[in-house]
Design a protein around this motif. Structure first.
Motif, PDB file in Angstrom:
ATOM      1  N   LEU A 249      -2.597 -36.220  28.878  1.00 47.06           N
ATOM      2  CA  LEU A 249      -3.307 -35.500  27.813  1.00 47.06           C
ATOM      3  C   LEU A 249      -2.921 -33.907  27.440  1.00 47.06           C
ATOM      4  N   MET A 250      -2.504 -33.279  28.577  1.00 42.94           N
ATOM      5  CA  MET A 250      -2.113 -32.051  28.435  1.00 42.94           C
ATOM      6  C   MET A 250      -0.503 -32.136  27.506  1.00 42.94           C
ATOM      7  N   ASN A 251       0.120 -33.116  27.718  1.00 43.55           N
ATOM      8  CA  ASN A 251       1.334 -33.230  26.979  1.00 43.55           C
ATOM      9  C   ASN A 251       1.101 -33.496  25.571  1.00 43.55           C
ATOM     10  N   ASP A 252      -0.044 -34.210  25.312  1.00 40.37           N
ATOM     11  CA  ASP A 252      -0.389 -34.613  23.916  1.00 40.37           C
ATOM     12  C   ASP A 252      -0.939 -33.471  23.091  1.00 40.37           C
ATOM     13  N   ILE A 253      -1.714 -32.718  23.993  1.00 39.77           N
ATOM     14  CA  ILE A 253      -2.195 -31.456  23.276  1.00 39.77           C
ATOM     15  C   ILE A 253      -1.116 -30.336  22.831  1.00 39.77           C
ATOM     16  N   GLN A 254      -0.160 -30.424  23.755  1.00 38.99           N
ATOM     17  CA  GLN A 254       1.052 -29.532  23.654  1.00 38.99           C
ATOM     18  C   GLN A 254       1.687 -29.926  22.392  1.00 38.99           C
ATOM     19  N   GLU A 255       1.806 -31.213  22.277  1.00 44.05           N
ATOM     20  CA  GLU A 255       2.775 -31.559  21.081  1.00 44.05           C
ATOM     21  C   GLU A 255       1.982 -31.677  19.802  1.00 44.05           C
ATOM     22  N   LYS A 256       0.655 -32.044  19.937  1.00 42.04           N
ATOM     23  CA  LYS A 256      -0.213 -31.902  18.662  1.00 42.04           C
ATOM     24  C   LYS A 256      -0.540 -30.357  18.130  1.00 42.04           C
ATOM     25  N   TYR A 257      -0.931 -29.461  19.111  1.00 40.36           N
ATOM     26  CA  TYR A 257      -0.929 -28.189  18.666  1.00 40.36           C
ATOM     27  C   TYR A 257       0.197 -27.248  18.704  1.00 40.36           C
ATOM     28  N   ASN A 258       1.017 -27.697  19.457  1.00 36.98           N
ATOM     29  CA  ASN A 258       2.359 -26.648  19.804  1.00 36.98           C
ATOM     30  C   ASN A 258       1.555 -25.571  20.556  1.00 36.98           C
ATOM     31  N   THR A 259       0.763 -25.751  21.524  1.00 38.71           N
ATOM     32  CA  THR A 259       0.472 -24.665  22.151  1.00 38.71           C
ATOM     33  C   THR A 259       1.515 -24.163  23.173  1.00 38.71           C
ATOM     34  N   THR A 260       1.237 -22.908  23.696  1.00 34.85           N
ATOM     35  CA  THR A 260       2.081 -22.355  24.939  1.00 34.85           C
ATOM     36  C   THR A 260       1.248 -22.607  25.991  1.00 34.85           C
ATOM     37  N   SER A 261       1.935 -23.083  26.937  1.00 31.59           N
ATOM     38  CA  SER A 261       1.031 -23.419  28.410  1.00 31.59           C
ATOM     39  C   SER A 261       1.713 -22.804  29.447  1.00 31.59           C
ATOM     40  N   LEU A 262       0.945 -22.350  30.427  1.00 31.80           N
ATOM     41  CA  LEU A 262       1.147 -21.607  31.625  1.00 31.80           C
ATOM     42  C   LEU A 262       0.401 -22.658  32.645  1.00 31.80           C
ATOM     43  N   ILE A 263       1.137 -23.318  33.702  1.00 29.00           N
ATOM     44  CA  ILE A 263       0.409 -24.201  34.381  1.00 29.00           C
ATOM     45  C   ILE A 263       0.660 -23.927  35.969  1.00 29.00           C
ATOM     46  N   ILE A 264      -0.459 -23.671  36.750  1.00 24.69           N
ATOM     47  CA  ILE A 264      -0.344 -23.536  38.210  1.00 24.69           C
ATOM     48  C   ILE A 264      -0.776 -24.707  38.702  1.00 24.69           C
ATOM     49  N   SER A 265       0.219 -25.404  39.451  1.00 24.05           N
ATOM     50  CA  SER A 265       0.023 -26.566  40.149  1.00 24.05           C
ATOM     51  C   SER A 265       0.742 -26.830  41.398  1.00 24.05           C
ATOM     52  N   HIS A 266       0.150 -27.448  42.288  1.00 21.19           N
ATOM     53  CA  HIS A 266       0.963 -27.831  43.591  1.00 21.19           C
ATOM     54  C   HIS A 266       1.461 -29.679  43.420  1.00 21.19           C
ATOM     55  N   ASP A 267       0.918 -30.060  42.240  1.00 21.97           N
ATOM     56  CA  ASP A 267       1.131 -31.463  42.166  1.00 21.97           C
ATOM     57  C   ASP A 267       2.456 -31.603  41.576  1.00 21.97           C
ATOM     58  N   MET A 268       3.310 -32.018  42.512  1.00 26.49           N
ATOM     59  CA  MET A 268       4.907 -32.259  41.864  1.00 26.49           C
ATOM     60  C   MET A 268       5.138 -33.106  40.893  1.00 26.49           C
ATOM     61  N   ASN A 269       4.139 -34.090  40.686  1.00 27.90           N
ATOM     62  CA  ASN A 269       4.340 -35.029  39.443  1.00 27.90           C
ATOM     63  C   ASN A 269       3.898 -34.338  38.247  1.00 27.90           C
ATOM     64  N   CYS A 270       2.783 -33.457  38.438  1.00 26.03           N
ATOM     65  CA  CYS A 270       2.357 -32.583  37.203  1.00 26.03           C
ATOM     66  C   CYS A 270       3.487 -31.658  36.931  1.00 26.03           C
TER      67      CYS A 270
END
Length: 259
Positions: free
Chosen positions: A200-221
């Motif tokens: 869903l995050m990737n879909d939103i990024q593609e649809k709206y061309n948003t800039t994303s800063l993501i904090i994560s410990h999930d290496m898959n993410c």
């Protein structure tokens, strides 16, 4: 020493280039004797997805709170769309925040409000004036983006963990932010639901061309969402490169995250 490709040349990362959505230069933040961010430098281009990776307590959440103006840096500059967050007036900061969505790790939904009311909340709080007809349209569009239009009149307690995360993301999307800050977006979710949120995050990024800063410990993410990965070590932007290049890096401070 890290491989040359991941060494951060801090002054080269920050420029007046209008392609940068976020520019951070020589950022320092301490709490008493706890020096959390020490000469941290980073530039994020418009439409780019950057993941910040670091140990617990390394300052990742402090960083995004500084970006949005919830915490004031001790020293340094944070520019969002060219505006210095620390220097602009409160009214201008409020307008700038309307362009920046923040997905809280805890979702931060109001249990006493329906899904509709939770999504309406940021519209009521910000300076933007819209009619009720427009509000209804914006709510349903945001829910459509996360595939949960049917939950509009439900209460948060009636939703699963994954659904609550989607509703929190819908609330983040309601103002059509140009930047989204994600704080541990898959924490507490099972692997299948976590993968759905990542998609869903990737879909939103593609649809709206948003800039994303993501904090994560999930290496898959981290692997699936990042254009670049920043490794935060001892308060500094220690390494800054693609997932593939960092995964091959032999430096112990980098390698520990990929073992």
């Amino acid at each position: 020493m890290p491989e040359e490709a991941t060494i951060v040349q801090s002054d080269q990362l920050i420029s007046a280039d209008t392609a940068n959505a976020v520019s951070i230069l020589h950022l320092y933040k301490s709490f008493g004797n706890n020096h959390v961010l020490i000469d941290f430098n980073l530039a994020i281009k418009k439409g780019e997805s950057v993941v910040v990776l670091g140990k617990s307590g390394s300052g990742k959440s402090v960083l995004i709170k500084c970006i949005i103006g919830l915490l004031k840096p001790d020293k340094g500059t944070i520019a969002v769309f060219g505006k210095n967050v620390s220097e602009i007036k409160e009214e201008e900061l409020d307008k700038l925040r309307a362009k920046v969505g923040f997905l809280f790790q805890s979702n931060a939904l109001y249990d006493s409000m329906t899904v509709r009311e939770n999504l309406e909340f940021p519209l009521r709080r910000h300076w933007i004036k819209v009619s009720q007809v427009e509000v209804n349209k914006m709510v349903l569009e945001a829910l459509d983006d996360v595939g949960l239009a049917h939950t509009v009149d439900m209460m948060p307690v009636e939703l699963s963990g994954g659904m609550r995360k989607r509703i929190a993301l819908a609330r983040t999307l309601i103002l059509k932010p140009e930047i989204i800050l994600y704080d541990e977006p898959t924490t507490g979710l099972d692997p299948i639901t976590g993968k759905e949120i990542i998609d869903l995050m990737n879909d939103i990024q593609e649809k709206y061309n948003t800039t994303s800063l993501i904090i994560s410990h999930d290496m898959n993410c981290v692997r699936m969402t990042s254009d670049r990965v920043v490794i935060l070590v001892e308060g500094k932007c220690y390494a800054n490169d693609t997932w593939d290049r960092l995964q091959q890096n032999k430096d112990p401070k980098v390698k520990q995250f990929f073992e």
